[in-house]
Design a protein around this motif. Structure first.
Motif, PDB file in Angstrom:
ATOM      1  N   SER A  26      -1.314   9.116   6.123  1.00 11.75           N
ATOM      2  CA  SER A  26      -0.958   8.404   4.901  1.00 11.75           C
ATOM      3  C   SER A  26      -0.937   9.341   3.718  1.00 11.75           C
ATOM      4  CB  SER A  26      -1.977   7.309   4.588  1.00 11.75           C
ATOM      5  OG  SER A  26      -2.185   6.555   5.697  1.00 11.75           O
ATOM      6  N   HIS A  62       2.909  10.144   2.717  1.00 11.20           N
ATOM      7  CA  HIS A  62       3.262   9.182   1.670  1.00 11.20           C
ATOM      8  C   HIS A  62       2.998   9.754   0.292  1.00 11.20           C
ATOM      9  CE1 HIS A  62       3.794   6.142   4.734  1.00 11.20           C
ATOM     10  NE2 HIS A  62       2.657   6.560   5.259  1.00 11.20           N
ATOM     11  N   ARG A 111       4.360   5.698  -4.003  1.00 10.20           N
ATOM     12  CA  ARG A 111       5.448   6.671  -3.819  1.00 10.20           C
ATOM     13  C   ARG A 111       6.420   6.652  -4.999  1.00 10.20           C
ATOM     14  NH1 ARG A 111       5.130   5.057   2.113  1.00 10.20           N
ATOM     15  NH2 ARG A 111       6.053   3.123   1.357  1.00 10.20           N
TER      16      ARG A 111
END
Ligand SMILES: NC(=O)c1ccc[n+]([C@@H]2O[C@H](COP(=O)([O-])OP(=O)(O)OC[C@H]3O[C@@H](n4cnc5c(N)ncnc54)[C@H](O)[C@@H]3O)[C@@H](O)[C@H]2O)c1
Ligand SMILES: O=C(O)[C@H]1O[C@H](OP(=O)(O)OP(=O)(O)OC[C@H]2O[C@@H](n3ccc(=O)[nH]c3=O)[C@H](O)[C@@H]2O)[C@H](O)[C@@H](O)[C@@H]1O
Length: 345
Positions: free
Chosen positions: A6, A10, A191
């Motif tokens: 993650s 991301h 993001r």
């Protein structure tokens, strides 16, 4: 593991927004202003207690009191570092804060199924509003997601990398799919807008202050045993859960907020019990004469649930300290007090 991935996969495409001017203010420099949505509820009120222990924290609770109560916060009402707002997170909230613990959402299945459309609005619009607030003021936001994002899991125990087995149109979907969308929103804001996010996937948590008629299994069994009523095990009774004591949970949530990892990270106690074992344990502890009665179950009840907490150990230096056999008596004492049932000597 997904949590490792993650943080790498991301990465925010934009730098985080400028933090609130509050952080640089001469007068509030040493203070962290923290919003806890759902802070009048079970986990939220314990979290508030812990955050208030730090004299540098100011705590604001926003809650609509659907399943929570002012009573859970009575020791803080009137405190100069504490504020309580009656507010529904499906409406925007315009305040200035540095951190947001976003817990607002009914958690017990009987409550979240009571008004499923409202539950999904709370998860989706409520999370969107809190992310909008985080974006406007540059706050870090933590979402309390759930092990229910794994649905009726086909992988056991559940690591964060498991994508789950969830019914999108079932009676639990307002909650489990709602939390899945809330997680998606968190990562999209991260993001797209560079928001600092944290996601905790909480596994069944218990402890003092749970609603007595909350409908969740530990509170049901303890209340039933104290009222001399049969313990209602929902069939088949071989389904499992892993129960985390609330002080361990609060410790995990604060470590996640203060640390560097976005998550999602499982926070829960890996000790796994069948519902029959749990009933036997409560019976033994409180009332050995009580009957255990098998009753009908509800649709889509997950058959097994146990967190893989490798990431929490590694990334947060966290693991639970309180075993079920030590936590249940603490909850029994609280329920006795509230129900007015003294222990027989
Ligand atoms: N307790 C658990 O085992 C568990 C497990 C997994 C995830 N969680 C998550 O942790 C959080 C807290 O759970 P809990 O056990 O303390 O539940 P709880 O029901 O005691 O607390 C939820 C709080 O949110 C408030 N709330 C609900 N809808 C709201 C809205 N629209 N606007 C403002 N406030 C609202 C309620 O009044 C209550 O005070 C929830 O997000 C839940 O999904 C809990
Ligand atoms: O930890 C989680 O992620 C989720 O766990 C719970 O959902 P659930 O595990 O279904 O919680 P309970 O209602 O306490 O049920 C646990 C088990 O006990 C059983 N049960 C429940 C109540 C009862 O009286 N008897 C009984 O046997 C249920 O069938 C189920 O198998 C919480 O209520 C959710 O908010 C949370 O997100």
């Amino acid at each position: 593991m997904a949590s490792n991935a993650s943080n790498e996969d991301h990465k925010a495409t934009k730098p985080p927004p400028t933090p609130s001017p509050l952080r640089n203010s001469k007068f509030f420099q040493s203070n962290m202003r923290i919003l806890v949505t759902g802070g009048a509820g079970f986990i939220g009120s314990h979290l508030v207690d812990k955050l208030m222990e730090n004299e540098k924290n100011e705590v604001i609770v926003a809650d609509n009191y659907f399943t929570g109560s002012k009573d859970n916060l009575k020791k803080w009402i009137g405190h100069p570092r504490f504020e309580l707002i009656r507010h529904d997170v499906t409406e925007p909230l315009l305040i200035e804060v540095d951190q947001i613990y976003h817990l607002a959402c009914p958690a017990s299945p009987i409550f979240y199924k009571h008004n499923p459309v409202k539950t999904i609005k709370t998860n989706v619009i409520g999370t969107l509003n809190m992310l909008g607030l985080a974006k406007r003021v540059g706050a870090r936001i933590l979402l309390t997601s759930t092990s229910e994002v794994y649905g009726d899991p086909l992988v056991h125990p559940q690591p964060e990398s498991y994508w789950g087995n969830v019914n999108p149109i079932g009676v639990r979907s307002c909650y489990d799919e709602g939390k899945r969308v809330a997680e998606t929103l968190m990562f999209d804001y991260h993001r797209q807008h560079g928001i600092e996010i944290r996601i905790a996937r909480i596994f069944n948590t218990y402890g003092p202050r749970m609603n007595i008629d909350d409908g969740r299994v530990v509170s049901n069994f303890i209340a039933q045993a104290l009222r001399d009523e049969p313990l209602t095990v929902q069939a088949p009774g071989t389904q499992t859960r892993s129960f985390c004591y609330v002080s361990d949970m609060v410790d995990g949530l604060i470590r996640l907020m203060e640390g560097e990892n976005t998550g999602p990270i499982n926070i829960g106690n890996p000790g796994e019990f069948t519902m029959i074992e749990l009933a036997e344990t409560v019976k033994e502890l409180i009332n050995p004469k009580i009957e255990i009665k098998m009753v009908e179950n509800t649709p889509d009840d997950p058959r097994q649930r146990k967190p893989d907490i490798t990431n929490a150990k590694k990334m947060l230096g966290w693991e639970p300290k309180i075993k079920l056999s030590d936590g249940l008596p603490l909850m029994e004492a609280d329920f006795r007090l509230r129900l007015g049932v003294a222990k027989k000597l």
